[in-house]
Every structure is written in C-alpha cells, then in structure tokens.
Design an enzyme around this catalytic site. Sequence first.
Site, mmCIF file in Angstrom:
data_model
loop_
_atom_site.group_PDB
_atom_site.id
_atom_site.type_symbol
_atom_site.label_atom_id
_atom_site.label_comp_id
_atom_site.label_asym_id
_atom_site.label_seq_id
_atom_site.Cartn_x
_atom_site.Cartn_y
_atom_site.Cartn_z
ATOM 1 N N HIS A 53 0.798 -1.231 0.000
ATOM 2 C CA HIS A 53 0.000 0.000 0.000
ATOM 3 C C HIS A 53 0.829 1.280 0.000
ATOM 4 O O HIS A 53 0.362 2.321 -0.444
ATOM 5 C CB HIS A 53 -1.025 0.007 1.148
ATOM 6 C CG HIS A 53 -0.467 0.328 2.502
ATOM 7 N ND1 HIS A 53 -0.046 -0.646 3.372
ATOM 8 C CD2 HIS A 53 -0.243 1.512 3.129
ATOM 9 C CE1 HIS A 53 0.386 -0.071 4.480
ATOM 10 N NE2 HIS A 53 0.284 1.235 4.363
ATOM 11 N N ASP A 77 -23.403 -2.656 31.659
ATOM 12 C CA ASP A 77 -22.840 -3.525 30.629
ATOM 13 C C ASP A 77 -21.308 -3.530 30.644
ATOM 14 O O ASP A 77 -20.674 -3.843 29.662
ATOM 15 C CB ASP A 77 -23.354 -3.113 29.245
ATOM 16 C CG ASP A 77 -23.048 -1.652 28.941
ATOM 17 O OD1 ASP A 77 -22.576 -0.936 29.862
ATOM 18 O OD2 ASP A 77 -23.268 -1.234 27.805
ATOM 19 N N GLU A 116 3.660 5.464 -3.290
ATOM 20 C CA GLU A 116 3.808 6.739 -2.598
ATOM 21 C C GLU A 116 5.244 6.974 -2.116
ATOM 22 O O GLU A 116 5.780 8.062 -2.249
ATOM 23 C CB GLU A 116 2.838 6.734 -1.396
ATOM 24 C CG GLU A 116 2.930 7.935 -0.492
ATOM 25 C CD GLU A 116 1.992 9.043 -0.919
ATOM 26 O OE1 GLU A 116 1.319 8.881 -1.954
ATOM 27 O OE2 GLU A 116 1.938 10.061 -0.217
ATOM 28 N N ASP A 117 5.862 5.952 -1.578
ATOM 29 C CA ASP A 117 7.133 6.150 -0.869
ATOM 30 C C ASP A 117 8.372 5.545 -1.530
ATOM 31 O O ASP A 117 9.457 5.597 -0.958
ATOM 32 C CB ASP A 117 7.030 5.565 0.559
ATOM 33 C CG ASP A 117 5.981 6.274 1.400
ATOM 34 O OD1 ASP A 117 5.656 7.426 1.065
ATOM 35 O OD2 ASP A 117 5.488 5.679 2.367
HETATM 36 MN MN MN Z 1 1.028 2.960 5.507
#
Ligand code: MN
Length: 509
Positions: free
Chosen positions: A94, A281, A98-99
């Site tokens: 993921h 609860d 981007e990186d």
């Molecule tokens: Mn991440």
Amino acid sequence: MLINYVTSFDSSKISKTDLKLASNQLWDILLPYLSYFSNKDLETIQLAFMQMANAHDTQKRKSGEFYIIHPVFATIVLANLKVDLYTICACLMHDVPEDTNVTLEDLSKIFDNQTVLLIQGVTKLSNIRYKGEDRYAENLRKMFVAISNDVRVVLIKLADRCHNLSTLQYLREDKQKRIAVESLEIYSPIAERLGISVLQNAIEELSFKYVYPELYNEFSADAKIEINRRQKQLELVLELTKKQLTEKKIPFVKVYGRAKKYYSIFRKIYDRDKSIDQLQDLVAVRIITETVEEAYLVLAELKNFFVPLADRYKDYITNPKPNGYQSIHLNVTLPEEYTSGISPNPFELQIRTKEMHEFAEYGVAAHFAYKASRKKTAITEFLRGENLKWVKELVEIGNTTKDHKEYLLKVKLDLFRDRIFVLTPKNDVIDLPLGSSVLDFAYRIHEDIGNKASIGILNQKPVKLYTKLKSGDKVEIVTQKNQKPTADWLNWVVSKHSKSCIKSYLKYN
Ligand code: MN
C-alpha cells in the site's frame, strides 16, 4: 483476540540492521495468519511481499526499524479479518507507489488489476496536499469517495492506521495528538458505521491515551479495578448459564464473557454523567447460537432463570441498528440464592447467532471474507439494502458543498448521532453530548468562561445559560466579573466535565 493483537504489535525481535534477516522474520510471522489461502494464492502473496520488500529496501521508520515492518503488521490486521487475496496483496504494497521509486504502472505488469486498483485507491487517499482544516475536510471527502468505490480500500486504510497508532510514541507530541484526534473523529466512526467493531475498538483504544492523557490514566485504573471486581461474579454467571442451558437441552455454540473497552467506558461515563459502578454492561455474557430460533429459546430460558431488570431489554434481532448490528441485549442480576455474601451487580446478556456475531465483529469486512461461509444472508442483504446509502449521500454532500467548514459540519452531523456540533463565533466546530446547554458550551471552551458566564448569545439572540443547544447553532458566551456558579447550575448541564467544574468551584469557594 484481535484487539489484544492489534494493540500489542511486537516487533522487538525483528532485526534492525540486517534487512534480509528482518524480511525472513516478517514472512515467518505473517505466514500463520495466511493459513486460509491455497498454496497458489500464497505464491502470489509471497510475490507481493518480495516486491514490497525490494521497493522499500532499507527505508526506516521513525522507530529506527525497517519500513517493511509497517505493511506486514497492517496486513496481519486484515488477515485476522480473513479478507480476500487482492486486499492482502494491496495492503502489503500500500505504501509502495507513494514512498518508493516503484510505480503503479510497474506493479500493474506483475499483479492483477484488482490489486492495483486497490493500491491506487489507498495512494489517492494519502496524497493530500492541503493544510489545517482544509486538509481534514479533504481527507474526509476522499474517504467517502473511496468507500463508495470499493470498501476494501478503507479496510486497508483502517489497518494502516491501527499500526501507525501503535507506533505513535516515536512521533513529535503535536503530531501524535493530531493523528490520534483524527483517528477518533474520522476513522473510528467510519469503522463503526461499517460495523467493523474489532477495528473500531482497536483504533479507539490506541488513540485514547494520546487524545486525553490524564483522563486515560484515571479511567483505565478505575476501570481495571471495577472490571476485576466484577470478574468473580462473571465467572459464576458463565457457569450458571452453561449449566442451565445444558440441563434444559437448549443448544448453543459458545458462552463467554467480555469486558467493555476503556474508551467506550469513558465515553459512556463522560457523556452521560454516570460513574463506573453504574454501568450495567461493563462486563457482559455472550451466548452464541446456531439459529435465530435457538437465540430466542436461550432468551426465554435465561430470562426465567436470572432476574431481568425492568426496561433493560433490547431486541436488535428484530430491529437491527443502522450499521446492521443484530443481537438481543438483556440486563439481569443473579437470583437471590446465589448472592449471599456478595453485592450483586447487574450484567448484560448478549444473545446472537454465529452469523450475527461475525457481522458484529467484522461488519462489511465479513462480506469480503475469503471463504464465505455457506450462509451470508444477513451480510449480503445488508450490503444490497439501503445500509450503505449514507456513503453515497456523503459523497454527494462533498460534491455540492464547497465550503470546507460547512462540509465538515454536515459530515459530522451524519456520522455521530449522539453528539451535537455547534459553532463558536470564529466558526470553530465544538462537539458536545446530546442535550448540552449553553453553559455546557461555556465550560467546554474554558473552565473560567463557564464560571463567569452570565448569558449566551444563541444565533445572535440573548438566551439563558440553561438553554439547550442543537447542531448547527452558533454560540457566544457573555461573561461577567462578579458572576459565580450556584448549586442550581448543576441542573443546567449534562456533561461530566461541566458538573465537575461546578462541583469543584462550590467546594473550594
Ligand atoms: Mn502505511
């Protein structure tokens, strides 16, 4: 199970100096979570793993660890939810486009179109150039567009956030706070609306201590004591429940106890001004059955055996919650013959079928589970029905509302139903529990403003301090030097915070 895992990622044994070793160690950690995949799928996942490891290479996290730890731990979160092959591969990669120097186009030569589209979806979400309030609004807009396109993108984003939250201690203090607040304000309600309570709980538990550091220490200590105190009775209740159902030959799949999470205890106490010992609860007994008929048989039997509390019965099987949650809740106490020598606490029985339980824990994620069990009727119906309409509506609001502040207000109104959102004279959005008054608003701004408040200006008209607020109101407080709180004021406020400010004033002045 997952919560414990999610809130305690342990990377201490993974090498910080030898990338090859770290990569082997991580694959060994990940593999057992992938046992629901075929060997052929495992090969694809391993390919994604290697692509990811090559791309990130020796990049490091702020913690000094290899970057590759992050996508692997995020993927484990999703593997716990048994998501499909594409989501696993996309989660592993993921952060690649981007990186790193590896592009989406590069990946599309190797991987399935579905995987690439998911990575693209996640990349779009993190690719935000705005600052401050605008950044926040823009983030939300993109989230909703992403959910409406493919919910799996958001699953990856939530898993990504879980791991990032677990390593917040390595960031600067202001960044910690910003990320944690954003998680509580955006990510946790989205997880809630999608019914993925395992991720919602994990995100809330991880953010809590950064958003409210003092309260966190106080509450977690109190809650621990109270939960322990009730543990003994819980064990007795579990035993009696199993014995009773077995004797009466009522079939059930599983009976077990669960303790409420700290953040939800905190919210209940803070918003509704209750003390921990008043929460019925705090600990609950869950009874899981095979069929709906059996759930009602269990209900009838236990209603008879325990002592039900008046007005504490909720049938979410017949009337599901807006996020699709189904279960029967019944608050009871122990029968008299078992309470000699102990002060009986009320506790909650939660009765639901296996399928309802899966949906309660994993929400829409259950729909994408790799090997869908034979019957997924409730989930499929949920997705087919009107239940995700809110996502489309939020996308629509995003398209038609250009002003960022206005958009934020509208979105928050929709996401949080037990809160109200009002505006300060500077148009900052302040959220308050439902039923809050002008005086609650004043205390929320600052204790001194609360103590010196004389009247409010509500939508440009002067009003009394006890006037109730509603979402969208614009509020201003007029203070007076000689003003001081009186005992009456306690009846004019609903929030715990306001009450404790007033009480402490009355005590020390
Ligand atoms: Mn991440």
